[in-house]
Design a protein around this motif. Structure first.
Motif, PDB file in Angstrom:
ATOM      1  N   CYS A  29       0.853  -1.191   0.000  1.00 34.73           N
ATOM      2  CA  CYS A  29       0.000   0.000   0.000  1.00 34.73           C
ATOM      3  C   CYS A  29       0.883   1.232   0.000  1.00 34.73           C
ATOM      4  N   VAL A  49      -3.759   0.750  -2.996  1.00 26.09           N
ATOM      5  CA  VAL A  49      -3.380  -0.610  -2.630  1.00 26.09           C
ATOM      6  C   VAL A  49      -3.192  -1.448  -3.890  1.00 26.09           C
ATOM      7  N   LEU A  63      -4.870  -6.854  -2.623  1.00 27.84           N
ATOM      8  CA  LEU A  63      -5.390  -6.472  -1.307  1.00 27.84           C
ATOM      9  C   LEU A  63      -6.764  -5.826  -1.370  1.00 27.84           C
ATOM     10  N   GLU A 103      -9.301  -7.168   1.051  1.00 28.05           N
ATOM     11  CA  GLU A 103      -8.929  -7.167   2.466  1.00 28.05           C
ATOM     12  C   GLU A 103      -9.575  -5.980   3.180  1.00 28.05           C
ATOM     13  N   ASP A 104      -9.924  -6.177   4.448  1.00 26.65           N
ATOM     14  CA  ASP A 104     -10.407  -5.072   5.269  1.00 26.65           C
ATOM     15  C   ASP A 104      -9.201  -4.308   5.805  1.00 26.65           C
ATOM     16  N   LEU A 105      -9.072  -3.052   5.403  1.00 26.06           N
ATOM     17  CA  LEU A 105      -7.951  -2.215   5.834  1.00 26.06           C
ATOM     18  C   LEU A 105      -8.477  -1.009   6.609  1.00 26.06           C
ATOM     19  N   TYR A 106      -7.717  -0.616   7.620  1.00 25.35           N
ATOM     20  CA  TYR A 106      -8.135   0.466   8.523  1.00 25.35           C
ATOM     21  C   TYR A 106      -7.019   1.501   8.628  1.00 25.35           C
ATOM     22  N   LYS A 149     -12.333   2.409   8.760  1.00 30.26           N
ATOM     23  CA  LYS A 149     -12.264   1.395   7.714  1.00 30.26           C
ATOM     24  C   LYS A 149     -12.270   2.093   6.353  1.00 30.26           C
ATOM     25  N   ASP A 179      -4.417  -4.180   8.692  1.00 25.97           N
ATOM     26  CA  ASP A 179      -5.500  -5.096   8.321  1.00 25.97           C
ATOM     27  C   ASP A 179      -6.216  -5.572   9.574  1.00 25.97           C
ATOM     28  N   SER A 180      -7.081  -6.561   9.431  1.00 25.90           N
ATOM     29  CA  SER A 180      -7.878  -7.045  10.564  1.00 25.90           C
ATOM     30  C   SER A 180      -7.024  -7.713  11.630  1.00 25.90           C
ATOM     31  N   GLN A 182      -1.790  -6.101  11.212  1.00 25.90           N
ATOM     32  CA  GLN A 182      -0.530  -6.085  10.482  1.00 25.90           C
ATOM     33  C   GLN A 182      -0.395  -4.752   9.761  1.00 25.90           C
ATOM     34  N   TRP A 222       0.626  -2.269   6.934  1.00 22.07           N
ATOM     35  CA  TRP A 222       0.912  -2.286   5.504  1.00 22.07           C
ATOM     36  C   TRP A 222       1.564  -0.994   5.033  1.00 22.07           C
TER      37      TRP A 222
END
Length: 782
Positions: A257, A275, A279, A282-285, A299, A328-329, A332, A334
């Motif tokens: 990302c 991203v 990805l 994927e749920d990214l925050y 989110k 991520d959820s 982790q 990015w």
């Protein structure tokens, strides 16, 4: 492309200040703090440690008059201490420690300064014997040690001659790369910041393995450059300098990302997140953290191209460093990126004013965002440089958007010294180990003159400064340790330690002082971090915890000073030589078989009168020929504080230990400067060559540095700065840490440019008690 507005932070700021908070400078224990609220404020302080650590987290904002200095130069500073989530200017501490460290983090010099009304100011003299190079100036309170040195504001200071030319080859060896999201990612738009040493230009091009030009590098003239390009999967890229030399860029990641931030808007930080296609599902925050507190978690919804835009409202985050992290959820990371939130609630305008004389003038006006005048206190630095010698002038611009862009680039490149760049994402500590500090402290371990420990012993301490004499009494513990707290001592003080005993030798006490361990230095660039990892302690120094001195002090580490610095041993002689081989005006010798009292020794000396002989408070009167001014007492070569009098000498030196007394007048006493304007009286004690009963009295005498007595800038400018050569270095024309605007928010400053100086720059900062900030810098070019 989707765009969202981020309005509500996840962190509920239930502890926010709603007005100005005043705190009494008290207490070693947090629970003992007696908080005095403003009449407009109803603040119920939580007593648990985490609430306390959040509400009372401090940050020091430093403003210095210069960043380039020479040995024996004076660095002038103003420190603003900001507290809590809303960063109000208040502190429960009244002691600020300032330090100068070398590039390896070794302490060069330190001072203590008083904190008053949430600010501290003073001067810091650069030592004479320092090698040219980069040094670091930092300031912190003891309470800030709870959070770690990552939270200390550290400013880089260049000391010594400036390197004016440098080859591209040497420059390339020191360039560090900072991808905006933390890494270069294939197929995504990446901005790459670059920083070199010593303000060396970062000029060149980004090329691939085949030498094809991918992007150009924009140099900003302050050792910082940047480039924007889209790397390709499996490719390697290089920075190629104009001389043909090249340096490899960080490895390109296949998946990841990127974060790009536009920080020019006053209300929002416009953030663009991209991203890799892998990805998209994927749920990214996006998280925003400042000083260990998470202010929002959002989110992110991406469009079909993997792009999203998020506007971060600046009013929902505190001013200072905000650390953005894309996770991520599974939490982790990015991508991550530091961001400096600068809310200038106050506007500072600077206009040159031409006068009828050769002096130039500056009209300064401070207003709020609605244009209303503000009466406040500013710190102002005005510096000049020979033509072409001040690289800083290239970033001094009245355009606030340009300033924000440069500041943001410096934050990204780890070169912004206004805030601690490592503090944004570090979690709050889970316990309070260091307490508030309402005065200076002294820690010591007591021995007799035979080096035997003195456990559980009452120690009397006589403390003498230029203005007062204090008497303290403490009791050592089973390890001979003791401490004094709440000391309000200005300048240098003399401490004499003694206890009950049958004679002088058993009465006198030798003390080894302890002080807090110097925290490690945390710097910004990769180069500096590497050098710190290589540095090792030069010697083993014994350590004790503060709880060893007092059971309720806490677990803070302290470090023993070298005992050699306390005792000045001399070679045994039959008689001590005169100081500096000066022939004294009068000499009086003590008769060891028929000893006289110290006042009686002065009887018969021409021109000297002893007033009150035989009484409890005798004093000396020297002749007018000795000069007008203070009398300096010198004991075995050690000048005592100015306020020392005859009675204190009688208490310190028994008559049997006196070998001789020398009296110096006029030119003879000039070696001691203005301290001996009224003459100098030198007392020499017996050396021990004549008797085995010699007592090393100086081992019971200790010099203690209290709050630093700073030189005023006007005095420095008139005297000290004129004695040294500038060697084409930038010169501070004017410094005022407490410049006050009137009811119209205005103030006028006048200055003159020295011969050979063709350009100048002004830098102003203000922070009000309720935390409103204003800052500007402007070049004053011909």
């Amino acid at each position: 492309m989707k765009k969202v507005h981020l309005y509500t932070p996840i962190f509920l700021l239930i502890f926010l200040f709603n007005g100005l908070l005043y705190a009494q400078n008290s207490g070693p224990a947090f629970a003992e703090q007696n908080l005095v609220p403003n009449h407009k404020l109803a603040f119920d302080l939580q007593q648990n440690a985490l609430d306390s650590l959040l509400m009372w987290q401090e940050q020091v904002v430093l403003h210095t008059d210069k960043t380039i200095a020479q040995p024996k130069d004076h660095l002038f500073f103003k420190a603003y201490i900001l507290t809590g989530p809303q960063q109000v200017r208040v502190s429960p501490n009244n002691v600020l420690k300032v330090e100068l460290l070398d590039a390896e983090g070794n302490l060069v010099r330190s001072q203590y300064h008083k904190i008053d009304d949430g600010t501290s100011e003073g001067s810091f003299e650069i030592p004479k014997k320092v090698k040219p190079g980069d040094y670091y100036f930092r300031a912190y309170t003891r309470w800030m040690l709870n959070y770690g040195p990552e939270h200390f504001t550290t400013k880089k200071i260049r000391i010594g001659e400036i390197e004016k030319t440098e080859t591209f080859d040497n420059a390339s060896k020191r360039v560090n790369f900072f991808p905006e999201g933390g890494q270069l990612v294939a197929g995504l738009t990446n901005r790459l910041a670059m920083a070199s040493g010593n303000n060396t230009p970062v000029n060149g091009q980004i090329i691939d393995e085949q030498g094809n030009v991918v992007s150009s590098v924009k140099d900003y003239g302050i050792g910082i450059g940047s480039s924007i390009f889209v790397p390709r999967q499996g490719k390697r890229y290089f920075l190629r300098f104009f001389d043909g030399s090249k340096l490899p860029l960080p490895t390109v990641e296949d998946i990841g990302c990127s974060i790009q931030v536009n920080n020019l808007n006053e209300e929002y930080a416009q953030t663009r997140i991209e991203v890799s296609k892998e990805l998209l599902n994927e749920d990214l925050y996006l998280k925003g953290q400042s000083r260990g507190v998470t202010y929002f978690t959002k989110k992110i919804d991406f469009d079909e191209k993997g792009v999203a835009e998020v506007d971060i409202p600046k009013e929902d985050t505190p001013s200072g460093l905000l650390h953005l992290t894309l996770v991520d959820s599974f939490d982790q990371v990015w991508a991550e990126r530091p961001l400096y939130i600068e809310r200038n609630e106050l506007q500072i305008k600077v206009e040159p004013v031409e006068g009828a004389t050769t002096e130039k003038g500056l009209k300064i006006k401070v207003t709020d965002n609605k244009g209303n005048p503000v009466k406040t206190e500013l710190s102002l630095s005005l510096k000049a440089a020979p033509n072409g010698e001040m690289d800083d002038l290239k970033i001094f611009d009245s355009n606030i958007r340009n300033q924000r862009f440069i500041n943001d680039l410096m934050v990204l490149a780890g070169q912004f010294s206004e805030v601690p760049l490592h503090a944004g994402k570090k979690e709050l500590p889970d316990e309070i180990r260091y307490t508030f500090q309402n005065g200076l402290e002294f820690y010591g371990q007591a021995y007799d003159l035979n080096n035997s420990l003195l456990p559980n012993t009452k120690i009397q301490i006589l403390i003498s400064t230029e203005k007062e004499v204090l008497a303290k009494e403490v009791t050592t513990n089973s390890e001979g340790l003791f401490n004094l707290a709440g000391l309000q001592l200005d300048g240098e003080a003399n401490m004499v330690f003694r206890t009950k005993g049958e004679d002088t030798k058993t009465k006198l006490v030798k003390v080894i002082p302890y002080e807090y361990e110097v925290p490690p230095m945390v710097t910004s660039t990769i180069e500096q971090q590497a050098s710190l990892k290589k540095s090792k302690s030069r010697q083993f120094i014994p350590k004790k915890t503060a709880v060893s001195f007092k059971s309720d002090t806490g677990e803070d580490k302290i470090i023993a000073l070298d005992e050699v610095t306390l005792v000045a041993k001399k070679e045994l002689r039959k008689t001590s030589p005169s100081m500096y081989n000066i022939e004294p005006r009068h000499v009086v010798h003590q008769d060891p078989k028929r000893p006289k009292t110290i006042p009686e020794l002065f009887l018969g000396v021409p021109g000297i009168q002893v007033v009150g002989l035989g009484g409890i408070n005798p004093r000396l009167s020297l002749p007018r020929s000795s000069g007008v001014g203070p009398i300096l007492w010198v004991l075995d070569g050690l000048p005592l504080v100015q306020s020392t009098n005859l009675v204190e000498i009688m208490n310190l030196v028994p008559q049997l230990d006196v070998e001789r007394i020398e009296i110096l007048y006029g030119p003879q006493a000039a070696i001691y400067g203005t301290r001996a304007a009224g003459g100098a009286i030198l007392i020499y004690t017996r050396t021990g060559a004549e008797t085995a009963e010699y007592i090393a009295r100086k081992e019971a005498l200790l010099n203690y540095e209290g709050f630093h007595k700073s030189i005023a800038f006007s005095e420095y400018s008139d005297t000290v700065s004129k004695k040294r050569k500038d060697n084409d270095l930038p010169k501070t024309l004017y410094w005022n840490p407490s410049l006050e605007t009137d009811e119209n928010g205005e103030v006028l400053v006048q200055f003159s440019l020295p011969d050979g100086y063709t350009s100048a720059a002004v830098e102003l900062k203000t922070i009000t008690q309720d935390g409103k900030q204003g800052y500007t810098k402007k070049a004053l070019l011909p």
